[in-house]
Design a protein around this motif. Structure first.
Motif, PDB file in Angstrom:
ATOM      1  N   PRO A 261       1.034  -1.224  -0.098  1.00  0.00           N
ATOM      2  CA  PRO A 261       0.272  -0.085  -0.065  1.00  0.00           C
ATOM      3  C   PRO A 261       0.420   1.432  -0.213  1.00  0.00           C
ATOM      4  O   PRO A 261       0.962   2.280  -0.730  1.00  0.00           O
ATOM      5  N   ALA A 262       2.397   1.171   0.446  1.00  0.00           N
ATOM      6  CA  ALA A 262       2.950   2.382   0.386  1.00  0.00           C
ATOM      7  C   ALA A 262       3.402   3.072  -0.262  1.00  0.00           C
ATOM      8  O   ALA A 262       3.325   3.802  -0.932  1.00  0.00           O
ATOM      9  N   ASP A 263       3.727   1.671  -1.787  1.00  0.00           N
ATOM     10  CA  ASP A 263       4.118   2.287  -2.933  1.00  0.00           C
ATOM     11  C   ASP A 263       2.809   2.357  -3.630  1.00  0.00           C
ATOM     12  O   ASP A 263       3.728   3.094  -4.751  1.00  0.00           O
ATOM     13  N   ILE A 264       2.087   1.840  -3.642  1.00  0.00           N
ATOM     14  CA  ILE A 264       0.578   1.902  -4.426  1.00  0.00           C
ATOM     15  C   ILE A 264       0.699   3.959  -4.093  1.00  0.00           C
ATOM     16  O   ILE A 264       0.355   5.022  -5.125  1.00  0.00           O
ATOM     17  N   GLU A 265       0.731   4.182  -2.610  1.00  0.00           N
ATOM     18  CA  GLU A 265       0.529   5.630  -2.265  1.00  0.00           C
ATOM     19  C   GLU A 265       1.273   6.671  -2.860  1.00  0.00           C
ATOM     20  O   GLU A 265       1.313   7.721  -3.738  1.00  0.00           O
ATOM     21  N   MET A 266       2.797   6.192  -3.246  1.00  0.00           N
ATOM     22  CA  MET A 266       3.661   6.861  -3.608  1.00  0.00           C
ATOM     23  C   MET A 266       3.397   6.736  -4.950  1.00  0.00           C
ATOM     24  O   MET A 266       3.337   7.764  -5.697  1.00  0.00           O
ATOM     25  N   VAL A 267       2.856   6.054  -5.937  1.00  0.00           N
ATOM     26  CA  VAL A 267       2.573   5.983  -7.091  1.00  0.00           C
ATOM     27  C   VAL A 267       1.380   6.937  -7.129  1.00  0.00           C
ATOM     28  O   VAL A 267       1.854   8.046  -8.650  1.00  0.00           O
ATOM     29  N   CYS A 268       0.309   7.214  -6.908  1.00  0.00           N
ATOM     30  CA  CYS A 268      -0.028   8.321  -6.755  1.00  0.00           C
ATOM     31  C   CYS A 268       0.065   9.270  -6.593  1.00  0.00           C
ATOM     32  O   CYS A 268      -0.398  10.503  -7.120  1.00  0.00           O
ATOM     33  N   LEU A 269       0.954   9.614  -5.611  1.00  0.00           N
ATOM     34  CA  LEU A 269       1.677  10.719  -4.645  1.00  0.00           C
ATOM     35  C   LEU A 269       1.944  11.782  -6.554  1.00  0.00           C
ATOM     36  O   LEU A 269       2.211  12.472  -6.859  1.00  0.00           O
ATOM     37  N   ASN A 270       3.366  10.618  -6.787  1.00  0.00           N
ATOM     38  CA  ASN A 270       3.730  10.874  -7.966  1.00  0.00           C
ATOM     39  C   ASN A 270       3.171  11.650  -8.679  1.00  0.00           C
ATOM     40  O   ASN A 270       3.739  12.607  -8.966  1.00  0.00           O
ATOM     41  N   THR A 271       1.943  10.671  -9.392  1.00  0.00           N
ATOM     42  CA  THR A 271       1.144  10.876 -10.383  1.00  0.00           C
ATOM     43  C   THR A 271       0.778  12.224 -10.377  1.00  0.00           C
ATOM     44  O   THR A 271       0.802  13.603 -11.032  1.00  0.00           O
ATOM     45  N   ILE A 272      -0.047  12.721  -8.946  1.00  0.00           N
ATOM     46  CA  ILE A 272      -0.565  14.011  -9.026  1.00  0.00           C
ATOM     47  C   ILE A 272       0.784  15.141  -8.953  1.00  0.00           C
ATOM     48  O   ILE A 272       0.094  15.916  -9.815  1.00  0.00           O
ATOM     49  N   LYS A 273       1.753  14.276  -8.299  1.00  0.00           N
ATOM     50  CA  LYS A 273       2.764  15.905  -8.523  1.00  0.00           C
ATOM     51  C   LYS A 273       2.990  16.531 -10.135  1.00  0.00           C
ATOM     52  O   LYS A 273       2.908  17.571 -10.000  1.00  0.00           O
ATOM     53  N   ARG A 274       3.091  15.217 -10.680  1.00  0.00           N
ATOM     54  CA  ARG A 274       3.335  15.586 -11.922  1.00  0.00           C
ATOM     55  C   ARG A 274       2.176  15.758 -12.839  1.00  0.00           C
ATOM     56  O   ARG A 274       2.803  17.176 -13.359  1.00  0.00           O
ATOM     57  N   ASN A 275       0.925  15.886 -12.651  1.00  0.00           N
ATOM     58  CA  ASN A 275       0.186  15.875 -12.850  1.00  0.00           C
ATOM     59  C   ASN A 275      -0.220  17.769 -12.654  1.00  0.00           C
ATOM     60  O   ASN A 275      -0.535  17.931 -13.957  1.00  0.00           O
ATOM     61  N   ILE A 276      -0.049  18.159 -11.529  1.00  0.00           N
ATOM     62  CA  ILE A 276      -0.249  19.418 -11.488  1.00  0.00           C
ATOM     63  C   ILE A 276       1.256  19.544 -12.184  1.00  0.00           C
ATOM     64  O   ILE A 276       0.880  21.217 -12.302  1.00  0.00           O
ATOM     65  N   LEU A 277       2.112  19.985 -11.703  1.00  0.00           N
ATOM     66  CA  LEU A 277       3.290  20.632 -12.517  1.00  0.00           C
ATOM     67  C   LEU A 277       3.685  20.551 -14.312  1.00  0.00           C
ATOM     68  O   LEU A 277       3.830  21.883 -14.199  1.00  0.00           O
ATOM     69  N   ASP A 278       2.998  19.816 -14.274  1.00  0.00           N
ATOM     70  CA  ASP A 278       2.814  19.767 -16.155  1.00  0.00           C
ATOM     71  C   ASP A 278       1.546  20.439 -15.764  1.00  0.00           C
ATOM     72  O   ASP A 278       0.935  20.532 -18.050  1.00  0.00           O
TER      73      ASP A 278
END
Ligand SMILES: Nc1ncnc2c1ncn2[C@@H]1O[C@H](COP(=O)(O)OP(=O)(O)O)[C@@H](O)[C@H]1O
Ligand SMILES: [Mg+2]
Length: 310
Positions: A261-278
């Motif tokens: 679950p911690a890995d999955i959380e990391m994937v989702c948070l990184n996706t959110i951050k990438r989308n915000i910055l893009d």
């Protein structure tokens, strides 16, 4: 606090008296505890002067954790037995109080202790086991004694985290004698513990701990890597505050096989951050997939790095 009080008032108006009473009890308990905690003297390690434990408060509940029904039932049973301890006492029985949580890292052992703390309204006492082990002979036993003296009164969720340090060092012949004493000492204190708190020992390395240890616990719960259904739930939960296009959750969950679950959380948070910055305000399957590939690479690297087989 204000919101909680408003909810209580609302529930009273709706004549949900039982719920209102439970909420009031939790609130009172939390208030008392906050004031009491401030005046408590936290025990420290004599040699290093560092605190041996930390007291934390959590407002977490079932919505914060995604677990199998089996674990959920075990945890609910523990809560119920402790909430109804008086009833059990009438029959000379005691609630489950000494628990062992085990399983791979990032699967919810620490989080479950926080959820129990939030639901029961008992503050969490957090003890990292390596902070207790002192290099001075005999000092470790003193540290344990101080901790058990501290926790004997009151109602706490007590988490002995990274408990496996005991097991690890037992393999070292030089440390062997001292560690054996520490283990025996700790077990004796657990056995003699008669307070109203819940003691949880958490470990990633259960194979290092022997059966003498396991027998001491009232319940032993495995927090394993999530199944596909729960991987989908975890992904949805972690993305819930962001806009998404029609995401192929089953496909992603398939690719997330073996992730915590911690890995999955990391994937989702990184996706959110990438989308915000893009400046991309809608998350797509492909956006998540990109981060998933990066995270998988990291996991592979972790597994092959030094210490991974501890
Ligand atoms: N079962 C779970 N459901 C939801 N989130 C989880 C779960 N397990 C882990 N997490 C996320 O990963 C973080 C680390 O998990 P933690 O409970 O500390 O793992 P460990 O099993 O190593 O103690 C949590 O704070 C939470 O954000
Ligand atoms: Mg942990």
């Amino acid at each position: 606090m204000k919101i909680a009080e408003e909810i209580i008032e609302e529930e009273e108006m709706k004549k949900n008296n039982l719920l209102a009473r439970d909420l009031k009890n939790i609130l009172d308990y939390q208030n008392n505890n906050i004031n009491n905690i401030r005046s408590l003297k936290i025990p420290t390690d004599k040699e290093r002067g560092l605190p041996l434990l930390e007291i934390k408060k959590f407002r977490k509940d079932w919505t914060d954790i995604i677990i199998t029904n089996k674990i959920r039932c075990s945890l609910e049973n523990i809560i119920e037995e402790n909430n109804k301890r008086e009833i059990l006492n009438v029959y000379g029985l005691k609630p489950k109080q000494k628990l062992m949580f085990f399983g791979p890292p990032g699967c919810g052992k620490t989080l479950s202790a926080q959820v129990l703390s939030g639901i029961m309204g008992y503050p969490l006492i957090y003890i990292r086991f390596d902070g207790v082990i002192s290099s001075y002979l005999g000092e470790t036993a003193g540290n344990l004694r101080k901790i058990f003296d501290f926790i004997k009164d009151g109602k706490w969720i007590i988490l002995f985290d990274e408990f496996d340090i005991i097991g690890k060092q037992r393999d070292d012949p030089f440390e062997h004698g001292e560690m054996k004493r520490v283990v025996n000492n700790f077990l004796q204190m657990i056995d003699n513990f008669s307070g109203e708190s819940i003691i949880i020992c958490a470990t990633n390395h259960q194979h290092l701990l022997d059966s003498a240890l396991w027998r001491r616990f009232d319940d032993i719960i495995l927090f394993d890597i999530p199944n596909k259904e729960n991987r989908i739930k975890l992904t949805k939960r972690n993305l819930r505050s962001f806009r998404t296009s029609s995401i192929d959750y089953p496909l992603l969950a398939e690719k997330m096989d073996g992730m915590s679950p911690a890995d999955i959380e990391m994937v989702c948070l990184n996706t959110i951050k990438r989308n915000i910055l893009d400046n991309n305000n809608v998350i797509s399957t492909e956006d998540i997939n990109k981060q998933l590939i990066i995270q998988k690479e990291k996991i592979r690297f972790q597994k092959t790095s030094v210490g991974a087989n501890d």
